[in-house]
Write an enzyme that holds these catalytic residues in place. Structure first.
Site, mmCIF file in Angstrom:
data_model
loop_
_atom_site.group_PDB
_atom_site.id
_atom_site.type_symbol
_atom_site.label_atom_id
_atom_site.label_comp_id
_atom_site.label_asym_id
_atom_site.label_seq_id
_atom_site.Cartn_x
_atom_site.Cartn_y
_atom_site.Cartn_z
ATOM 1 N N GLU A 1 0.576 -10.618 -3.042
ATOM 2 C CA GLU A 1 1.333 -11.862 -3.224
ATOM 3 C C GLU A 1 0.792 -12.649 -4.418
ATOM 4 O O GLU A 1 -0.407 -12.644 -4.673
ATOM 5 C CB GLU A 1 1.223 -12.742 -1.969
ATOM 6 C CG GLU A 1 1.826 -12.127 -0.718
ATOM 7 C CD GLU A 1 1.630 -13.024 0.504
ATOM 8 O OE1 GLU A 1 1.986 -14.207 0.418
ATOM 9 O OE2 GLU A 1 1.105 -12.534 1.515
ATOM 10 N N TYR B 1 0.837 -1.208 0.000
ATOM 11 C CA TYR B 1 0.000 0.000 0.000
ATOM 12 C C TYR B 1 0.868 1.253 0.000
ATOM 13 O O TYR B 1 0.585 2.224 -0.702
ATOM 14 C CB TYR B 1 -0.911 0.042 1.234
ATOM 15 C CG TYR B 1 -2.074 -0.946 1.244
ATOM 16 C CD1 TYR B 1 -2.169 -1.968 0.298
ATOM 17 C CD2 TYR B 1 -3.073 -0.860 2.212
ATOM 18 C CE1 TYR B 1 -3.218 -2.866 0.329
ATOM 19 C CE2 TYR B 1 -4.138 -1.753 2.240
ATOM 20 C CZ TYR B 1 -4.203 -2.757 1.297
ATOM 21 O OH TYR B 1 -5.250 -3.635 1.322
#
Length: 402
Positions: free
Chosen positions: A100, A12
């Protein structure tokens, strides 16, 4: 098999630094409600930790800059761009959260191995670290495959950085469990390959049973009541007792995991829910410039939609106005449905949709900005969403009535 686990660094925070380059090299935290959900490495060096309260984080680091991260749209969109990019290398890409991805590169490795053997070339260098500094034997084909895997993992990381500006770590191993465990050995922006002989060292090094991916908090609590706290306890525990307590399938699965065994496949995730692209700049202050920026963003987006094969039904324009006080919170968006006659043209000839789309986006722009007054934009973003499959048989076509 050869599996790569790609894990983006402080995701983020990286997305926010790409959206607002002024934030680079400054301690940055991403805030949701009263929690700092993640922070960049500058903030971490000054003591800011994941999931710290905003109050504690500010006490630790008074100069911490906080960005509101409650709207997940930019993270979701960037996340899909990463998965999409990995998918250009290889079809077997599985998303895990936003930051991921697992990639099964077994087939690519085989092709490269065959090329190597045909060319008679025997010099292959490992990319990145080898777990435990274990010696690589290129006469061992398992080692050789993993070394080739490390080169491919580096290509992934370089492409993600070159195309999207994101850094990340990667783990290369023979299954999903081990690649995920080894990927975080060296951080940030580094990668590690795990050779089979070091597997037990890696897995036994986990200080708590819950650190094993695939063993959740409920199962680990039940294991603790049986006196199982770490991997060695689980490996040594009598299988029959474990099966009686947890049921055969769970007991067998987690005991296999405790030995680093995981045969679960890399399952490609569903397609993205939207396609977006954005451009940030120092200044854009005329309608002509806005139109030019939109025309620059559209071809790449239309190409991505064409490759995807679905039709978007909604288009959104986001702008950010310059403000000396709130440099990164001044975003505003407008969206509207795409007219049905235009939807039909998607995927056929992008030049047919360019001009009408630019007109629609300029109308959305004028809803946010009074063009008769001076304005100063620092970002434009176009997003297509509400993607639907092409209708398989069109009503009205003769085939429909036969």
């Amino acid at each position: 098999r050869v599996i790569v686990h790609v894990d983006l660094d402080c995701f983020y925070a990286q997305v926010e630094m790409i959206r607002n380059p002024e934030l680079r090299d400054k301690p940055l935290g991403v805030q949701q409600k009263f929690i700092v959900v993640t922070s960049n490495y500058e903030a971490r060096k000054l003591g800011v930790k994941k999931l710290m309260s905003v109050k504690d984080a500010k006490e630790k680091c008074p100069q911490l800059i906080l960005v509101n991260g409650e709207d997940l749209t930019p993270y979701r969109e960037m996340s899909y761009k990463v998965t999409e990019l990995l998918g250009e290398f290889c079809p077997l890409v599985e998303r895990l959260g936003f930051d991921e991805n697992f990639v099964d590169i077994t087939e690519i490795v085989e092709k490269r191995l065959n090329q190597l053997q045909r060319s008679g070339c025997s010099t292959v260098c490992v990319s990145g670290h080898v777990y435990n500094n274990q010696a690589v034997s290129l006469h061992d084909t398992t080692h050789l495959r993993l070394v080739i895997g490390s080169q491919i993992a580096e290509e992934f990381r370089k492409a993600i950085y070159a195309r999207l500006g994101l850094t990340g770590c990667a783990g290369v191993a023979s299954n999903k469990l081990l690649s995920k465990l080894v990927s975080g050995t060296f951080k940030p922006n580094q990668q590690t390959v795990l050779l089979p002989e070091s597997c037990q060292d890696l897995i036994r090094g986990l200080d708590h049973i819950q650190k094993v991916p695939g063993i959740g908090s409920k199962t680990s609590k039940r294991l603790e009541t049986l006196g199982i706290r770490n991997v060695c306890d689980l490996q040594a525990f009598p299988s029959a007792v474990l099966e009686k307590e947890l049921g055969v399938s769970i007991a067998q699965r987690i005991q296999k995991l405790s030995y680093g065994e995981d045969d679960s496949p890399v399952t490609p995730s569903g397609p993205p829910q939207s396609f977006s692209d954005e451009d940030s700049f120092k200044k854009c202050s005329s309608e002509v410039e806005v139109k030019e920026k939109i025309e620059e963003l559209l071809p790449n987006l239309l190409d991505r939609i064409h490759k995807d094969g679905r039709q978007p039904h909604t288009v959104r324009l986001t702008i950010r106005q310059f403000s000396s006080t709130e440099k990164w919170l001044n975003r505003e968006s407008r969206q509207c449905p795409i007219p049905p006659h235009l939807i039909q043209k998607f995927g056929k000839e992008s030049s047919n949709v360019m001009s009408p789309l630019v007109d629609i986006l300029m109308k959305l722009f004028r809803k946010m900005i009074d063009v008769d007054l001076p304005f100063h934009l620092t970002l434009l973003s176009v997003c297509f969403s509400n993607l639907k499959d092409l209708p398989s048989s069109k009503k009205g076509s003769i085939g429909f009535y036969l």
